[in-house]
Design an enzyme around this catalytic site. Structure first.
Site, PDB file in Angstrom:
ATOM      1  CG  ASP A 119      -2.831  -8.399   0.739  1.00 30.23           C
ATOM      2  OD1 ASP A 119      -2.120  -8.662   1.716  1.00 30.23           O
ATOM      3  OD2 ASP A 119      -3.877  -7.699   0.820  1.00 30.23           O
ATOM      4  CG  HIS A 161      -6.647  -5.340   1.650  1.00 33.06           C
ATOM      5  ND1 HIS A 161      -6.085  -6.153   2.613  1.00 33.06           N
ATOM      6  CD2 HIS A 161      -7.885  -5.007   2.092  1.00 33.06           C
ATOM      7  CE1 HIS A 161      -6.953  -6.304   3.609  1.00 33.06           C
ATOM      8  NE2 HIS A 161      -8.048  -5.627   3.324  1.00 33.06           N
ATOM      9  CG  ASP A 194      -5.108  -9.990   3.332  1.00 31.05           C
ATOM     10  OD1 ASP A 194      -4.861 -10.485   2.213  1.00 31.05           O
ATOM     11  OD2 ASP A 194      -4.780  -8.834   3.650  1.00 31.05           O
ATOM     12  CG  HIS A 200      -1.987  -1.015   1.209  1.00 27.26           C
ATOM     13  ND1 HIS A 200      -2.828  -1.216   0.141  1.00 27.26           N
ATOM     14  CD2 HIS A 200      -2.331  -1.950   2.142  1.00 27.26           C
ATOM     15  CE1 HIS A 200      -3.652  -2.226   0.410  1.00 27.26           C
ATOM     16  NE2 HIS A 200      -3.363  -2.689   1.614  1.00 27.26           N
TER      17      HIS A 200
HETATM   18 ZN   LIG Z   1      -4.198  -7.138   2.700  1.00 32.43          ZN
END
Ligand SMILES: [Zn+2]
Length: 306
Positions: A164, A166, A248, A127
């Site tokens: 991931d 996200h 995740d 991120h």
């Molecule tokens: Zn994540």
């Protein structure tokens, strides 16, 4: 033998009580790997220390100088917040530098062995954007490693697969204007950080985003791998593959709503190994400790069975 780049120093990035991105994540993975029946086939490697290699020049290729210095100052004055959930503790700056070294070592190891390796480090990175960290991430480990790989002999093109749950907004923003780096992400949508629609394709069609609806499971992911991820990687003809390996998207994970099982990551790994054996896996998210550890085990077990 399967190389794992890891240091107990990665436990020293202290996010405080109740933070999901905790040192216990790495402890759970390490404990699981030490107790599998094939643990004697793992080669534990310590990252190059900061005195031997200063990673800052590599980080400066990606992040703005005043952000890097800002993280250092924040750590030196005792720590603080970069955003609501991104924490810098007194040790975090040095730990994050060591994590970058670990990812660079991972590139070297894969190039030496021509086989996969796994970097077990924290803080995560996907991120973090050029000018700031966010979403538990301080430095963009995957993008830094990709740029480093491009400087290595025989490497002209680097692909990044980010599974991931996200979207790796930071990685994408850093690499999407580079024709020699491809970025492919499968992620829950809508979800944090809100980016990653299929219409974001990069300046050179070098970005592939595959948004997954909450409730998606292995069937949806398998279709995506077969019809999109693998063809995208084959079209790109990369010399090196980096996997932003967050776990995740597991059903058990408290931060998202995708229904993968730990063994499914072994299936994805198998698929990627049909494209290349030069794969560097690097840890991103994954917050259910058991599912996280089992998923890393499943990933490595498939690599060892090749
Ligand atoms: Zn994540």
């Amino acid at each position: 033998m399967f190389p794992i780049i890891y240091s107990d120093a990665f436990l020293d990035h202290d996010t405080g009580h109740f933070h999901p991105e905790s040192p216990q994540r790495l402890e759970a993975i390490v404990n699981a790997l030490k107790t599998v029946s094939w643990s004697d086939r793992l080669q534990w490697q310590k990252p190059t220390n900061l005195a031997q290699r200063n990673p800052i020049p590599y980080i400066k290729n990606i992040h703005m100088d005043n952000y890097i210095k800002g993280v250092q100052r924040l750590a030196e004055k005792g720590g603080g917040f970069i955003d609501g959930d991104t924490i810098v503790s007194p040790e975090s700056y040095n730990v994050a530098l060591l994590a970058v070294n670990a990812w660079l070592d991972g590139v070297d190891t894969v190039l030496t062995t021509q086989q996969p390796a796994f970097v077990l480090s924290r803080p995560p990175g996907h991120h973090a954007v050029q000018k700031t960290g966010m979403g538990f991430c301080l430095f963009s480990n995957a993008a830094i490693a990709a740029h480093y790989a491009l400087q290595c002999d025989g490497i002209q093109r680097v692909a990044i697969v980010d599974w991931d749950v996200h979207h790796g907004n930071g990685t994408q923003a850093i690499v999407e204007d580079n024709p020699n780096i491809a970025y492919c992400s499968l992620h829950q949508f809508p979800a944090y950080p809100g980016t990653g629609t299929a219409t974001e394709t990069g300046k050179y069609d070098n970005v592939l985003n595959i948004p997954m609806e909450p409730g998606s499971d292995l069937n949806h992911y398998q279709v995506a791998f077969e019809q999109q991820v693998i063809p995208f990687l084959e079209r790109f003809h990369g010399d090196f593959l980096i996997v932003s390996a967050g776990y995740d998207a597991n059903q058990a994970d408290p931060l998202a709503s995708i229904n993968l099982q730990p063994r499914d990551y072994g299936i994805f790994t198998q698929q990627l190994l049909t494209v290349t054996s030069r794969i560097l896996f690097g840890l991103e998210g994954g917050y259910d400790l058991s599912a996280l550890a089992e998923s890393v085990v499943a990933t490595i077990e498939v690599c060892l069975s090749q």
